[in-house]
Design a protein around this motif. Structure first.
Motif, PDB file in Angstrom:
ATOM      1  N   PRO A 105     -27.010  31.875 -98.505  1.00 41.25           N
ATOM      2  CA  PRO A 105     -25.728  31.795 -97.795  1.00 41.25           C
ATOM      3  C   PRO A 105     -25.071  33.161 -97.693  1.00 41.25           C
ATOM      4  O   PRO A 105     -25.117  33.968 -98.618  1.00 41.25           O
ATOM      5  CB  PRO A 105     -24.902  30.842 -98.672  1.00 41.25           C
ATOM      6  CG  PRO A 105     -25.515  30.928-100.029  1.00 41.25           C
ATOM      7  CD  PRO A 105     -26.977  31.185 -99.807  1.00 41.25           C
ATOM      8  N   SER A 106     -24.480  33.412 -96.552  1.00 42.59           N
ATOM      9  CA  SER A 106     -23.761  34.670 -96.337  1.00 42.59           C
ATOM     10  C   SER A 106     -22.292  34.442 -96.665  1.00 42.59           C
ATOM     11  O   SER A 106     -21.608  33.624 -96.021  1.00 42.59           O
ATOM     12  CB  SER A 106     -23.915  35.131 -94.882  1.00 42.59           C
ATOM     13  OG  SER A 106     -25.261  35.400 -94.585  1.00 42.59           O
ATOM     14  N   LEU A 107     -21.809  35.132 -97.676  1.00 41.59           N
ATOM     15  CA  LEU A 107     -20.415  35.015 -98.090  1.00 41.59           C
ATOM     16  C   LEU A 107     -19.562  35.981 -97.285  1.00 41.59           C
ATOM     17  O   LEU A 107     -19.937  37.134 -97.065  1.00 41.59           O
ATOM     18  CB  LEU A 107     -20.283  35.318 -99.581  1.00 41.59           C
ATOM     19  CG  LEU A 107     -21.003  34.359-100.541  1.00 41.59           C
ATOM     20  CD1 LEU A 107     -20.829  34.819-101.978  1.00 41.59           C
ATOM     21  CD2 LEU A 107     -20.505  32.942-100.369  1.00 41.59           C
ATOM     22  N   SER A 108     -18.395  35.515 -96.865  1.00 42.29           N
ATOM     23  CA  SER A 108     -17.471  36.368 -96.125  1.00 42.29           C
ATOM     24  C   SER A 108     -16.048  36.052 -96.556  1.00 42.29           C
ATOM     25  O   SER A 108     -15.727  34.923 -96.930  1.00 42.29           O
ATOM     26  CB  SER A 108     -17.626  36.153 -94.617  1.00 42.29           C
ATOM     27  OG  SER A 108     -17.346  34.798 -94.271  1.00 42.29           O
ATOM     28  N   ALA A 109     -15.222  37.063 -96.518  1.00 44.27           N
ATOM     29  CA  ALA A 109     -13.806  36.911 -96.873  1.00 44.27           C
ATOM     30  C   ALA A 109     -12.979  37.002 -95.603  1.00 44.27           C
ATOM     31  O   ALA A 109     -13.217  37.866 -94.750  1.00 44.27           O
ATOM     32  CB  ALA A 109     -13.389  37.984 -97.864  1.00 44.27           C
ATOM     33  N   THR A 110     -11.998  36.125 -95.489  1.00 45.33           N
ATOM     34  CA  THR A 110     -11.121  36.123 -94.324  1.00 45.33           C
ATOM     35  C   THR A 110      -9.676  36.047 -94.782  1.00 45.33           C
ATOM     36  O   THR A 110      -9.355  35.469 -95.839  1.00 45.33           O
ATOM     37  CB  THR A 110     -11.427  34.934 -93.397  1.00 45.33           C
ATOM     38  OG1 THR A 110     -11.248  33.707 -94.122  1.00 45.33           O
ATOM     39  CG2 THR A 110     -12.847  35.001 -92.873  1.00 45.33           C
ATOM     40  N   GLY A 111      -8.836  36.604 -94.010  1.00 53.71           N
ATOM     41  CA  GLY A 111      -7.399  36.524 -94.258  1.00 53.71           C
ATOM     42  C   GLY A 111      -6.680  36.404 -92.933  1.00 53.71           C
ATOM     43  O   GLY A 111      -7.135  36.941 -91.914  1.00 53.71           O
ATOM     44  N   GLY A 112      -5.570  35.688 -92.906  1.00 53.98           N
ATOM     45  CA  GLY A 112      -4.872  35.506 -91.649  1.00 53.98           C
ATOM     46  C   GLY A 112      -3.411  35.167 -91.856  1.00 53.98           C
ATOM     47  O   GLY A 112      -2.962  34.805 -92.951  1.00 53.98           O
ATOM     48  N   ALA A 113      -2.681  35.320 -90.768  1.00 51.61           N
ATOM     49  CA  ALA A 113      -1.258  34.990 -90.777  1.00 51.61           C
ATOM     50  C   ALA A 113      -0.920  34.323 -89.453  1.00 51.61           C
ATOM     51  O   ALA A 113      -1.401  34.741 -88.395  1.00 51.61           O
ATOM     52  CB  ALA A 113      -0.411  36.227 -90.994  1.00 51.61           C
ATOM     53  N   THR A 114      -0.077  33.287 -89.487  1.00 49.75           N
ATOM     54  CA  THR A 114       0.363  32.573 -88.300  1.00 49.75           C
ATOM     55  C   THR A 114       1.891  32.567 -88.269  1.00 49.75           C
ATOM     56  O   THR A 114       2.533  32.154 -89.255  1.00 49.75           O
ATOM     57  CB  THR A 114      -0.154  31.126 -88.295  1.00 49.75           C
ATOM     58  OG1 THR A 114      -1.572  31.140 -88.351  1.00 49.75           O
ATOM     59  CG2 THR A 114       0.288  30.396 -87.039  1.00 49.75           C
ATOM     60  N   TYR A 115       2.448  33.038 -87.147  1.00 49.77           N
ATOM     61  CA  TYR A 115       3.898  33.066 -86.979  1.00 49.77           C
ATOM     62  C   TYR A 115       4.237  32.105 -85.844  1.00 49.77           C
ATOM     63  O   TYR A 115       3.750  32.269 -84.718  1.00 49.77           O
ATOM     64  CB  TYR A 115       4.374  34.479 -86.646  1.00 49.77           C
ATOM     65  CG  TYR A 115       3.933  35.506 -87.677  1.00 49.77           C
ATOM     66  CD1 TYR A 115       4.589  35.623 -88.898  1.00 49.77           C
ATOM     67  CD2 TYR A 115       2.860  36.341 -87.407  1.00 49.77           C
ATOM     68  CE1 TYR A 115       4.179  36.558 -89.831  1.00 49.77           C
ATOM     69  CE2 TYR A 115       2.441  37.282 -88.337  1.00 49.77           C
ATOM     70  CZ  TYR A 115       3.109  37.381 -89.547  1.00 49.77           C
ATOM     71  OH  TYR A 115       2.697  38.297 -90.466  1.00 49.77           O
ATOM     72  N   GLN A 116       5.078  31.112 -86.131  1.00 52.44           N
ATOM     73  CA  GLN A 116       5.364  30.067 -85.159  1.00 52.44           C
ATOM     74  C   GLN A 116       6.839  29.671 -85.220  1.00 52.44           C
ATOM     75  O   GLN A 116       7.414  29.509 -86.301  1.00 52.44           O
ATOM     76  CB  GLN A 116       4.471  28.846 -85.432  1.00 52.44           C
ATOM     77  CG  GLN A 116       4.686  27.696 -84.460  1.00 52.44           C
ATOM     78  CD  GLN A 116       3.753  26.528 -84.758  1.00 52.44           C
ATOM     79  OE1 GLN A 116       2.885  26.653 -85.629  1.00 52.44           O
ATOM     80  NE2 GLN A 116       3.954  25.423 -84.072  1.00 52.44           N
ATOM     81  N   LYS A 117       7.440  29.505 -84.038  1.00 55.55           N
ATOM     82  CA  LYS A 117       8.810  29.008 -83.940  1.00 55.55           C
ATOM     83  C   LYS A 117       8.761  27.625 -83.314  1.00 55.55           C
ATOM     84  O   LYS A 117       8.143  27.438 -82.261  1.00 55.55           O
ATOM     85  CB  LYS A 117       9.657  29.944 -83.092  1.00 55.55           C
ATOM     86  CG  LYS A 117      11.110  29.519 -83.008  1.00 55.55           C
ATOM     87  CD  LYS A 117      11.920  30.517 -82.194  1.00 55.55           C
ATOM     88  CE  LYS A 117      13.391  30.075 -82.134  1.00 55.55           C
ATOM     89  NZ  LYS A 117      14.219  31.022 -81.351  1.00 55.55           N
ATOM     90  N   SER A 118       9.456  26.624 -83.929  1.00 54.03           N
ATOM     91  CA  SER A 118       9.387  25.234 -83.479  1.00 54.03           C
ATOM     92  C   SER A 118      10.778  24.678 -83.269  1.00 54.03           C
ATOM     93  O   SER A 118      11.682  24.909 -84.090  1.00 54.03           O
ATOM     94  CB  SER A 118       8.619  24.376 -84.502  1.00 54.03           C
ATOM     95  OG  SER A 118       8.681  23.019 -84.145  1.00 54.03           O
ATOM     96  N   PRO A 119      11.014  23.905 -82.189  1.00 54.12           N
ATOM     97  CA  PRO A 119      12.330  23.279 -81.968  1.00 54.12           C
ATOM     98  C   PRO A 119      12.554  22.045 -82.818  1.00 54.12           C
ATOM     99  O   PRO A 119      13.605  21.410 -82.723  1.00 54.12           O
ATOM    100  CB  PRO A 119      12.271  22.915 -80.481  1.00 54.12           C
ATOM    101  CG  PRO A 119      10.831  22.654 -80.217  1.00 54.12           C
ATOM    102  CD  PRO A 119      10.106  23.639 -81.082  1.00 54.12           C
ATOM    103  N   LEU A 120      11.581  21.669 -83.643  1.00 57.72           N
ATOM    104  CA  LEU A 120      11.702  20.442 -84.441  1.00 57.72           C
ATOM    105  C   LEU A 120      12.553  20.633 -85.680  1.00 57.72           C
ATOM    106  O   LEU A 120      12.737  19.706 -86.456  1.00 57.72           O
ATOM    107  CB  LEU A 120      10.308  19.934 -84.818  1.00 57.72           C
ATOM    108  CG  LEU A 120       9.411  19.550 -83.641  1.00 57.72           C
ATOM    109  CD1 LEU A 120       8.065  19.069 -84.145  1.00 57.72           C
ATOM    110  CD2 LEU A 120      10.082  18.459 -82.801  1.00 57.72           C
TER     111      LEU A 120
END
Length: 475
Positions: A105-120
């Motif tokens: 298996p090929s191991l990989s590292a990931t990182g992320g960010a999500t910016y969201q504005k919601s009217p709820l």
């Protein structure tokens, strides 16, 4: 974390312990006689050397002429065909490494960010309808993606095939090196023989010129006829033509040697004539077992290609069975960057998938049939290489078994021709024989000298050919 680690360990062990659908490899029987031929052209079996030891003798030991060894070393360092073979080895090695990586298996590292504005609304501040809200989601994970669990040996057989093809390319490189060593030695010996033949032609031209001048003087004195002058001129012109042709041939020999060496060969390394004692070891074998063929790199390369073809069949058979793959990730997720690695932010996922072919319009069956046909072709190729190798060794041994007798006869012929010429010349000067007898004896002597040089070249080149045919020539 423990479920993911345990799952990876379990699936890895399962993949490595999976079944192998490749047919069991059995080396084909040698499609040649059990021993090299026996008969009048071959040395008796009792007169054999250690063929296996000779095949393992390095070229630095086998070739005893220091200048020739230097030229061979120069060619091994600079010949472009050999460089090309080396590059192909590295290319095959890299392809094998790429294919082998699919086993694990090929191991990989990931990182992320999500910016969201919601009217709820702001979830953190009071629920739906409390006003517009903003979500900042951060994540980090380590995992594997679409790793195939090799239950039926498809990946392992593809890896085995790539490995065997890499081995075949390496054996072909060895065969290229052996061929280069033999070609350089033969080219060097050919130049030596042509140099000696040129010396003989120059010496004979001088003798023919003296004969022509003497005949012309006798013609002016009224003792010789115009026919005798023309006959003497014919012999002299033939020697002059030979000098021109051999001068060209020596230059072409040097050009050929430079090409094999991959650079200009220094004048000090070029031969002036064939050596009286030869330039190689003289412990060459006679009758041999056909098992000696397996020492040759080209035979080993053909067998590696055959083993690779068996592995390709295993990979093609595995395509009929379910293909299992695993995607898994372990990490953290948080609504705030400062809480990304806080307690309770752990996040993991496991997504195994299975793909079972149901109807592929004969694609897998065609691939399997093609792999089996390729295996049959590799068997035929392997047997053809063995038969060709057997013929090369048999031909070389046939020449080796008779060349000493031929050389002895040629030396005797040269000695008798020289004696006949001296006697004929003495009888002519004494007025006992005519001029034509002397001229014929002179021509015969010249031809015998040239033939002796050619026979000596055959003997030396044959020693090189026996060595090459047995698979010698490696460092």
């Amino acid at each position: 974390m423990m479920p993911i680690r345990n799952l990876l360990l379990m699936t890895t062990a399962l993949a490595l312990a999976g079944c192998n659908l490749a047919p069991r490899y059995v080396r084909p029987a040698l499609p040649v006689p059990a021993e090299t031929p026996q008969g009048p052209a071959y040395r008796p079996a009792a007169d054999t050397g250690d063929a296996a030891a000779l095949a393992e003798t390095s070229w630095q030991v086998f070739f005893t002429e220091p200048r020739l060894r230097e030229v061979i070393a120069l060619s091994l360092a600079n010949n472009r065909d050999l460089r090309l073979a080396l590059a192909r080895v590295e290319q095959a090695r890299a392809q094998y490494r790429v294919q082998r990586a699919d086993i694990f298996p090929s191991l990989s590292a990931t990182g992320g960010a999500t910016y969201q504005k919601s009217p709820l609304g702001n979830v953190q501040g009071g629920g739906v309808g409390a006003g517009a809200g903003r979500f900042d989601i951060y994540s980090a994970s380590v995992g594997v993606s679409a790793w195939e669990i090799d239950l039926f040996g498809r990946v392992r057989n593809l890896t085995r095939s790539a490995q065997e093809k890499f081995f075949a390319v390496e054996e072909n490189r060895k065969a290229s090196q052996i061929a280069l060593v033999a070609e350089v030695a033969t080219a060097w010996l050919t130049m030596a023989a042509d140099q000696e033949r040129l010396q003989v032609a120059r010496k004979t031209e001088a003798a023919f010129r003296q004969t022509l001048e003497l005949t012309q003087a006798r013609f002016r004195a009224g003792v010789a006829s115009d026919l005798e002058v023309r006959q003497a001129g014919t012999s002299h012109d033939r020697a002059r033509a030979d000098i021109a042709a051999l001068t060209t041939q020596v230059a072409q020999d040097q050009n050929a040697l430079n090409l094999l060496a991959g650079t200009g060969v220094a004048q000090a390394l070029l031969p002036e004539a064939l050596a009286d004692k030869g330039v190689t070891l003289d412990r060459l074998p006679g009758g041999l077992s056909s098992e000696i063929l397996l020492h040759r790199p080209d035979v080993a390369a053909a067998e590696h290609q055959l083993i690779a073809a068996h592995a390709d069949i295993g990979a093609a058979r595995a395509n009929f069975f379910p293909r299992l793959s695993l995607t898994a990730a372990l990490g953290t997720i948080s609504l705030g960057l400062s809480n990304l690695f806080a307690s309770g932010s752990e996040n993991w996922s496991v997504a195994p998938t299975a793909n079972l072919p149901i109807f592929d319009f004969g694609r897998n069956a065609g691939n399997l049939q093609g792999a089996q046909a390729n295996r049959d072709a590799m068997i035929a190729q392997y047997e053809k290489v063995l038969q060709t190798a057997f013929r090369e060794i048999a031909d070389a041994l046939a020449r080796r078994g008779t060349i000493d007798d031929q050389l002895a006869a040629q030396r005797s012929l040269r000695g008798n021709s020289e004696a006949a010429y001296r006697l004929s010349e003495a009888r002519f000067r004494a007025g006992v024989d005519g001029f034509l007898n002397t001229l014929d004896a002179q021509r015969s002597f010249y031809a015998a000298e040239q033939d002796l040089v050619a026979t000596r070249l055959v003997r030396e080149a044959n020693a090189v050919e026996v060595y090459r045919a047995l698979g010698g020539g490696l460092n």
